[in-house]
Design an enzyme around this catalytic site. Structure first.
Site: not given
Ligand SMILES: NC(=O)c1ccc[n+]([C@@H]2O[C@H](COP(=O)([O-])OP(=O)(O)OC[C@H]3O[C@@H](n4cnc5c(N)ncnc54)[C@H](O)[C@@H]3O)[C@@H](O)[C@H]2O)c1
Length: 254
Positions: A161, A165
């Protein structure tokens, strides 16, 4: 040049990947409330994406739902063709979709690595390659890539991961240089956010405790990340190029 300060996206077409849940969902809604038409991409989340499209339409904005796996070249090419034909050119692309996995490095398989890197990094390459030609032709466009504070911090048990990133930040800066000034490409590197990704279901108690060990002693709400995305999508950020904005509660200070 447009007004000095505006967060309006009136007349813009935005596409948000992985918009069925979490941060993507909040970004899609914030964009719609700012006047954008929104393409809701999801993968296997049809019901949630449909609900979101109805919520977007309730704001008076237009919404389309497109299912595609952003880690698969064929899906991405099909989505780009379908969206540009039926919805029109995309002004704002948000590469938000992502997955996470907690696993000790020595138990991490090649399949784990490939899945993580395909979904979290290769997807940004595929989506950019599919949507940039139309942006170049129109000499306008904004791309926002979702990185993470872990790209900078690193974290035990999260090597793929963190590597993915960090790669997102690298591709953001490279493409920002290559496609400036007409197309603005920036990234967001959030700290911990209250979504399915950061929950007792997907994280060990140790990881959760570490997430709270930041100066603001809390995790963000998805709307707090959407506010950063709205700024980067709007003309107010027109001098931002290749930047990584960090709504992270102080986890990284740079
Ligand atoms: N939640 C956190 O603490 C956090 C922190 C930093 C970065 N992020 C990043 O933010 C983004 C959103 O994450 P989130 O926290 O909302 O989690 P989440 O799991 O709610 O959202 C991720 C979404 O991506 C979709 N997804 C996964 N694989 C896919 C694919 N192959 N094709 C299309 N869609 C796909 C999932 O179905 C989901 O709806 C991600 O890139 C994550 O790495 C999250």
């Amino acid at each position: 040049m447009s007004a000095a300060f505006t967060l309006s996206l009136s007349g813009r077409m935005a596409l948000v990947t992985g918009a069925g849940t979490g941060i993507g969902r909040a970004i899609a809604l914030a964009f719609a409330q700012a006047g954008a038409s929104v393409v809701v991409n999801h993968w296997g989340r049809a019901a949630l994406a449909g609900e979101l499209a109805r919520e977007i339409e309730d704001t008076g904005a237009r919404a389309w739902v497109v299912e595609a796996d952003v880690s698969q070249a064929g899906d991405v090419v099909r989505m780009a063709e379908q969206v540009q034909r039926t919805c029109g050119p995309v002004d704002v692309l948000v590469n938000n979709a992502g997955i996470i996995q907690e696993k000790p490095f020595l138990q991490t398989t090649e399949e784990d690595w490939d899945r993580m890197l395909s979904t979290d990094l290769k997807s940004v390459f595929l989506m950019s390659r599919a949507f940039l030609p139309a942006m170049v032709a129109r000499q306008r466009g904004v791309i926002i890539n979702m990185a993470s504070d872990l790209a900078v911090l690193g974290r035990a048990h999260y090597a793929p991961y963190c590597a993915a990133k960090a790669g997102v930040i690298g591709i953001t800066r490279s493409l920002a240089r290559e496609f400036a000034p007409a197309i603005r490409i920036n990234a967001i590197a959030p700290g911990p956010v209250n979504t399915a990704m950061v929950s007792p279901e997907s994280m060990s108690p140790e990881w959760m405790a570490r997430e709270l060990d930041i100066p603001q002693h809390r995790i963000a709400e998805p709307q707090e990340i959407a506010a950063t995305a709205l700024f980067l999508a709007s003309d107010s950020s027109r001098f931002y190029c290749g930047q990584v904005l960090g709504p992270n509660g102080g986890s990284v200070m740079a």
